[in-house]
Motif scaffolding. Structure first.
Motif, PDB file in Angstrom:
ATOM      1  N   GLU A  36       0.728  -1.324   0.005  1.00 39.22           N
ATOM      2  CA  GLU A  36      -0.026  -0.035  -0.206  1.00 39.22           C
ATOM      3  C   GLU A  36       1.022   1.222   0.052  1.00 39.22           C
ATOM      4  N   ASN A  37       2.082   1.213   0.572  1.00 40.06           N
ATOM      5  CA  ASN A  37       2.925   2.368   0.571  1.00 40.06           C
ATOM      6  C   ASN A  37       4.174   2.129  -0.397  1.00 40.06           C
ATOM      7  N   ALA A  38       4.863   3.103  -0.760  1.00 37.22           N
ATOM      8  CA  ALA A  38       5.924   3.134  -1.537  1.00 37.22           C
ATOM      9  C   ALA A  38       7.061   1.915  -0.805  1.00 37.22           C
ATOM     10  N   VAL A  39       7.839   1.605  -2.008  1.00 37.84           N
ATOM     11  CA  VAL A  39       8.642   0.407  -1.596  1.00 37.84           C
ATOM     12  C   VAL A  39      10.015   0.751  -2.394  1.00 37.84           C
ATOM     13  N   GLY A  40      10.946   0.451  -1.711  1.00 37.01           N
ATOM     14  CA  GLY A  40      12.496   0.593  -2.578  1.00 37.01           C
ATOM     15  C   GLY A  40      12.843  -0.714  -3.056  1.00 37.01           C
ATOM     16  N   ALA A  41      13.651  -0.201  -4.279  1.00 40.97           N
ATOM     17  CA  ALA A  41      13.998  -1.261  -5.224  1.00 40.97           C
ATOM     18  C   ALA A  41      14.656  -2.316  -4.341  1.00 40.97           C
ATOM     19  N   TYR A  42      15.668  -2.257  -3.220  1.00 39.59           N
ATOM     20  CA  TYR A  42      16.278  -3.323  -2.723  1.00 39.59           C
ATOM     21  C   TYR A  42      15.301  -4.048  -1.721  1.00 39.59           C
ATOM     22  N   ASP A  43      14.324  -3.372  -1.283  1.00 38.38           N
ATOM     23  CA  ASP A  43      13.291  -4.470  -0.717  1.00 38.38           C
ATOM     24  C   ASP A  43      12.548  -5.180  -1.437  1.00 38.38           C
ATOM     25  N   LEU A  44      12.056  -4.687  -2.837  1.00 37.69           N
ATOM     26  CA  LEU A  44      11.576  -5.480  -3.626  1.00 37.69           C
ATOM     27  C   LEU A  44      12.553  -6.590  -3.955  1.00 37.69           C
ATOM     28  N   LEU A  45      13.701  -6.281  -4.155  1.00 39.91           N
ATOM     29  CA  LEU A  45      14.656  -7.482  -4.511  1.00 39.91           C
ATOM     30  C   LEU A  45      14.777  -8.539  -3.389  1.00 39.91           C
ATOM     31  N   ASP A  46      14.757  -8.180  -2.072  1.00 37.05           N
ATOM     32  CA  ASP A  46      14.553  -9.025  -1.169  1.00 37.05           C
ATOM     33  C   ASP A  46      13.431  -9.809  -1.164  1.00 37.05           C
ATOM     34  N   GLU A  47      12.153  -9.436  -1.499  1.00 40.04           N
ATOM     35  CA  GLU A  47      11.159 -10.025  -1.877  1.00 40.04           C
ATOM     36  C   GLU A  47      11.095 -11.125  -2.910  1.00 40.04           C
ATOM     37  N   LEU A  48      11.679 -10.651  -3.915  1.00 40.34           N
ATOM     38  CA  LEU A  48      11.813 -11.531  -5.177  1.00 40.34           C
ATOM     39  C   LEU A  48      12.687 -12.579  -5.017  1.00 40.34           C
ATOM     40  N   LYS A  56      18.767 -10.707  -9.233  1.00 42.97           N
ATOM     41  CA  LYS A  56      19.945  -9.556  -9.059  1.00 42.97           C
ATOM     42  C   LYS A  56      19.591  -8.316  -9.105  1.00 42.97           C
ATOM     43  N   PRO A  57      20.026  -7.215  -8.580  1.00 39.95           N
ATOM     44  CA  PRO A  57      19.626  -5.778  -8.709  1.00 39.95           C
ATOM     45  C   PRO A  57      19.100  -5.425  -9.916  1.00 39.95           C
ATOM     46  N   ALA A  58      20.077  -5.854 -11.383  1.00 41.98           N
ATOM     47  CA  ALA A  58      19.643  -5.512 -12.301  1.00 41.98           C
ATOM     48  C   ALA A  58      18.068  -6.013 -12.850  1.00 41.98           C
ATOM     49  N   THR A  59      17.580  -7.375 -12.257  1.00 37.10           N
ATOM     50  CA  THR A  59      16.497  -7.724 -12.495  1.00 37.10           C
ATOM     51  C   THR A  59      15.547  -6.819 -12.041  1.00 37.10           C
ATOM     52  N   TYR A  61      15.770  -3.510 -11.367  1.00 37.10           N
ATOM     53  CA  TYR A  61      15.749  -2.143 -11.986  1.00 37.10           C
ATOM     54  C   TYR A  61      15.405  -2.190 -13.533  1.00 37.10           C
ATOM     55  N   ARG A  62      15.403  -3.090 -14.033  1.00 34.67           N
ATOM     56  CA  ARG A  62      14.891  -3.471 -15.519  1.00 34.67           C
ATOM     57  C   ARG A  62      13.492  -3.624 -15.556  1.00 34.67           C
ATOM     58  N   ALA A  63      12.993  -4.471 -14.702  1.00 36.45           N
ATOM     59  CA  ALA A  63      11.440  -4.556 -14.360  1.00 36.45           C
ATOM     60  C   ALA A  63      10.973  -3.186 -14.103  1.00 36.45           C
ATOM     61  N   LEU A  64      11.532  -2.258 -13.063  1.00 39.32           N
ATOM     62  CA  LEU A  64      11.031  -1.084 -12.725  1.00 39.32           C
ATOM     63  C   LEU A  64      10.920  -0.079 -13.775  1.00 39.32           C
ATOM     64  N   ASP A  65      11.960  -0.063 -14.497  1.00 40.43           N
ATOM     65  CA  ASP A  65      12.096   0.674 -15.882  1.00 40.43           C
ATOM     66  C   ASP A  65      10.832   0.553 -16.644  1.00 40.43           C
ATOM     67  N   PHE A  66      10.564  -0.833 -17.165  1.00 39.38           N
ATOM     68  CA  PHE A  66       9.608  -0.923 -18.040  1.00 39.38           C
ATOM     69  C   PHE A  66       8.240  -0.584 -17.454  1.00 39.38           C
ATOM     70  N   LEU A  67       7.994  -0.881 -16.059  1.00 39.80           N
ATOM     71  CA  LEU A  67       6.680  -0.911 -15.545  1.00 39.80           C
ATOM     72  C   LEU A  67       6.442   0.753 -15.492  1.00 39.80           C
ATOM     73  N   SER A  68       7.745   1.461 -15.312  1.00 39.59           N
ATOM     74  CA  SER A  68       7.483   3.045 -15.410  1.00 39.59           C
ATOM     75  C   SER A  68       7.100   3.403 -16.629  1.00 39.59           C
ATOM     76  N   GLN A  69       8.060   2.944 -17.698  1.00 35.86           N
ATOM     77  CA  GLN A  69       7.797   3.502 -19.084  1.00 35.86           C
ATOM     78  C   GLN A  69       6.130   3.045 -19.394  1.00 35.86           C
ATOM     79  N   GLN A  70       5.738   2.042 -18.989  1.00 29.93           N
ATOM     80  CA  GLN A  70       4.456   1.449 -19.255  1.00 29.93           C
ATOM     81  C   GLN A  70       3.205   2.392 -18.508  1.00 29.93           C
ATOM     82  N   GLY A  71       3.624   3.173 -17.423  1.00 33.25           N
ATOM     83  CA  GLY A  71       2.731   3.955 -16.674  1.00 33.25           C
ATOM     84  C   GLY A  71       2.134   3.124 -15.561  1.00 33.25           C
TER      85      GLY A  71
END
Length: 144
Positions: A36-48, A56-59, A61-71
């Motif tokens: 429900e709240n904002a989450v950091g990339a490394y917190d997401l990485l731990d969950e993933l 890996k971190p690149a996984t 960041y690439r996913a977040l970049d794509f999801l961001s580009q798609q809105g």
């Protein structure tokens, strides 16, 4: 809105745009949808990593970049975190976020007046806005 409904909407949008929602991107989307709240990339990485130990971190960041580009996701620059957007059909809409500094709750609002005022000031300065995110920090109703 349920996580499943959000995911189905995201898949439809990707299909309409010819974008590919890979399993890794889908998993990051699902992880974000659970917050429900904002989450950091490394917190997401731990969950993933609990699901995919080879992540890996690149996984992330690439996913977040794509999801961001798609809105589908908004990056909150001031706290270096991400929040899921619930307005997929309006991926270029102006983004205005209310961020609680106490509990971390993030609320996305839509103020046409704020958008018009900002665009009017930009036009007066002969500035062309390509992307807009307004972040306001304070305390939510619960924390006041």
């Amino acid at each position: 809105m349920s996580t499943e409904t959000l995911l189905e909407q995201a898949k439809e949008v990707c299909q309409q745009r010819g974008a590919r929602l890979t399993p890794a991107r889908e998993q990051v989307f699902l992880l974000l949808a659970q917050h429900e709240n904002a989450v950091g990339a490394y917190d997401l990485l731990d969950e993933l990593k609990a699901i995919d130990p080879s992540a890996k971190p690149a996984t992330i960041y690439r996913a977040l970049d794509f999801l961001s580009q798609q809105g589908f996701v908004h990056k909150i620059e001031s706290i270096n975190a991400f929040v899921l957007c619930h307005h997929f059909s309006e991926c270029n809409h102006p983004v205005q976020l209310l961020i609680c500094d106490t509990c971390g709750h993030v609320e996305e609002i839509q103020s046409t007046n704020l958008d018009l005022a900002l665009r009017s000031m930009a036009d007066a300065s002969r500035f062309s806005i390509s992307h807009q995110i307004v972040e306001a920090h304070g305390k939510c109703q619960t924390c006041q």
